[in-house]
Design an enzyme around this catalytic site. Structure first.
Site, PDB file in Angstrom:
ATOM      1  N   GLU A   1       0.885  -1.173   0.000  1.00 31.80           N
ATOM      2  CA  GLU A   1       0.000   0.000   0.000  1.00 31.80           C
ATOM      3  C   GLU A   1       0.916   1.214   0.000  1.00 31.80           C
ATOM      4  O   GLU A   1       1.663   1.448   0.945  1.00 31.80           O
ATOM      5  CB  GLU A   1      -0.921  -0.025   1.223  1.00 31.80           C
TER       6      GLU A   1
ATOM      7  N   CYS B   1      -2.958   8.126   4.347  1.00 36.06           N
ATOM      8  CA  CYS B   1      -2.939   7.871   2.905  1.00 36.06           C
ATOM      9  C   CYS B   1      -4.304   8.111   2.291  1.00 36.06           C
ATOM     10  O   CYS B   1      -4.424   8.319   1.088  1.00 36.06           O
ATOM     11  CB  CYS B   1      -2.445   6.461   2.613  1.00 36.06           C
TER      12      CYS B   1
END
Length: 516
Positions: free
Chosen positions: A287, A321
């Site tokens: 990720e 994020c």
């Protein structure tokens, strides 16, 4: 077995909860400055080479001094994990799942203590810290149940054939290297580690350099829950000294990484190369960040949109994020949404998280502070600074949430992941153009759309290319099991943490067919 239900957040307006957290903060403050070892095969190893974990709200305060591994110790950790795998991989699934359930129960009882560590080491306000702890509990409860279900239902998905007994099994991969981020130092670290462990793998955990004490405390908790020695090695150290070594080692079977695009791409590249003696293709579960947008249509609830933008952009100082760093607003309502976001943001304060009156805390360290300050200068040349950006004259890394208006779609502030409290506003001539602008990045993690127009919402469902699309709500706050999380393009491998397919990343299917 009881069904999984998301862990509720703590109501800090309740006096009992407020006082319990305050007591835990005092308890944790009494432990500051301790020295912490590596953990290899259950053994505590102190090293002469160390580094300090610093309180980002008070850079003069040392949270803990951490032992630092070298390549020789990294080799020991890999070998220990490899040896333990031979036993752990044969441990019954329900026993492995029971470890997670016990750990979740312990963490639930010690929630305020871990909240306090998150506040002091990661600079999280108490609500953000509590959500981090709750998510860690959720990951363990969810993955434990998920692994049991996978193991007990795999064969039921096969087509029956007369004269044969066919059995499908999910078996573990081997030794994994887990490299978690600092921004969710408990939840994501715990989720990455326990997903691999419950699937029957052993791991080498290389904690984030900014938040190693939280990771150490979690490994201690796992040991308290009954985790056998060698299942998880705790190995802080620099990427240059042990990072590449771990990734390229012939015994490493998979790498689970959450962090920056640059580091993730390098790990992906290294993991694709075979080391001498390596007999498998390594898996990479990654990720790598996002450049997330909230699109506001000309037909929308503007108050709800503005509140969602501000909350998504400035919660935990934008260090997520999934944070909204771009507001893409239809020209008919652009001025109204911008003005309301400015009004809401003007009421936000950035300061020491131990002052519960502050909305958000510091950015994580000096490097982040300097990087974000550079983006402030860039933003001033690309658009109009409408609010914020001020820096506190304190020993903490505080930056007041900032809004820049009238950014072009290709501007730096609209393209690069900043990971800080900066929000860029961009005007769109139509809803279709707004979607084009939203998709105009290398990333594809989260996004949100505010509209009351059904045809526009349907267009967003099909055209907005992100892994997690939210409609008429903020773009942060994914709940385990409810919103499986992971993105497209340069945002990573779309592994969907907290979803029904996540554990597939850490297993391989074995078919056993016997002719009767």
């Amino acid at each position: 077995m009881k069904p999984y239900r998301p862990e509720p957040f703590t109501d800090f307006s309740d006096t009992e909860n407020h006082e319990a957290l305050a007591a835990s903060i005092r308890l944790v403050q009494g432990e500051l400055g301790r020295e912490y070892p590596l953990i290899i095969g259950g053994r505590r190893i102190m090293t002469e080479d160390t580094f300090n974990s610093i309180n980002p709200s008070n850079s003069s305060q040392i949270i803990g001094t951490m032992s630092k591994a070298n390549a020789q110790l990294a080799e020991q950790a890999i070998q220990s994990a490899g040896e333990t795998f031979q036993v752990w991989s044969q441990t019954p699934v329900r026993e492995r799942a029971r470890l997670l359930f016990k750990a979740a129960a312990i963490l639930r009882r010690r929630k305020h203590e871990f909240n306090a560590w998150l506040m002091l080491e990661a600079g999280k306000p108490r609500a953000e810290a509590d959500a981090d702890t709750a998510e860690a509990i959720d990951f363990m409860e969810y993955y434990g149940r998920q692994m049991i279900e996978m193991s007990e239902t795999a064969s039921s998905k096969l087509v029956w054939m007369n004269g044969e007994d066919n059995d499908l099994q999910y078996i573990p991969l081997g030794v994994g290297v887990v490299i978690p981020p600092w921004n969710f130092p408990l939840a994501i670290m715990a989720g990455m580690t326990t997903a691999a462990v419950v699937a029957g793998n052993t791991v080498v955990l290389k904690p984030a350099s900014a938040t190693p004490v939280v990771a150490f405390k979690f490994i201690e908790l796992m040991e308290e829950a009954g985790m056998p020695a060698g299942v998880a090695q705790f190995l802080p150290g620099s990427g240059s000294e042990i990072g590449d070594f771990l990734v390229t080692h012939k015994l490493t079977r998979f790498i689970s990484f959450t962090g920056s695009r640059e580091v993730g791409q390098r790990i992906f590249e290294l993991s694709a190369k075979s080391a001498p003696g390596q007999i498998w293709l390594k898996r990479f579960v990654g990720e790598l960040g996002g450049k997330d947008a909230i699109v506001v249509d000309g037909e929308a609830d503007l108050e709800a949109a503005a509140r969602a933008i501000v909350s998504s952009a400035f919660g935990y100082s934008g260090q997520k994020c999934s944070a909204c760093s771009r507001a893409i607003v239809h020209h008919k309502v652009y001025d109204a949404v911008l003005e309301r976001c400015i009004e809401l943001t003007a009421n936000l304060t950035a300061g020491d998280v131990l002052d519960f009156g502050n909305y958000t805390g510091p950015v994580i360290d000096r490097s982040a502070y300097n990087k974000i300050s550079g983006y402030m200068e860039t933003g001033a040349s690309e658009g109009r600074l409408m609010l914020g950006g001020g820096k506190a004259d304190t020993p903490g890394y505080f930056i007041q949430p900032a809004i820049f208006a009238d950014l072009g779609p290709d501007s730096v502030l609209m393209q690069e992941e900043i990971f800080g409290p900066i929000l860029a506003f961009c005007k769109a001539g139509s809803f279709d153009e707004a979607l084009d602008i939203a998709n105009n990045t290398d990333y594809g993690l989260t996004g949100a759309v505010f509209s009351t127009n059904p045809s526009h919402l349907e267009a967003a469902r099909s055209r907005f290319h992100v892994g997690n699309l939210y409609i008429n709500r903020k773009c942060t706050g994914a709940i385990v099991g409810v919103h499986p999380f992971g993105g497209f393009n340069m945002s990573g491998t779309d592994s969907k943490a907290g979803g029904p397919d996540y554990l597939l990343q850490f297993t391989q299917l074995k078919l056993i067919s016997e002719q009767l």
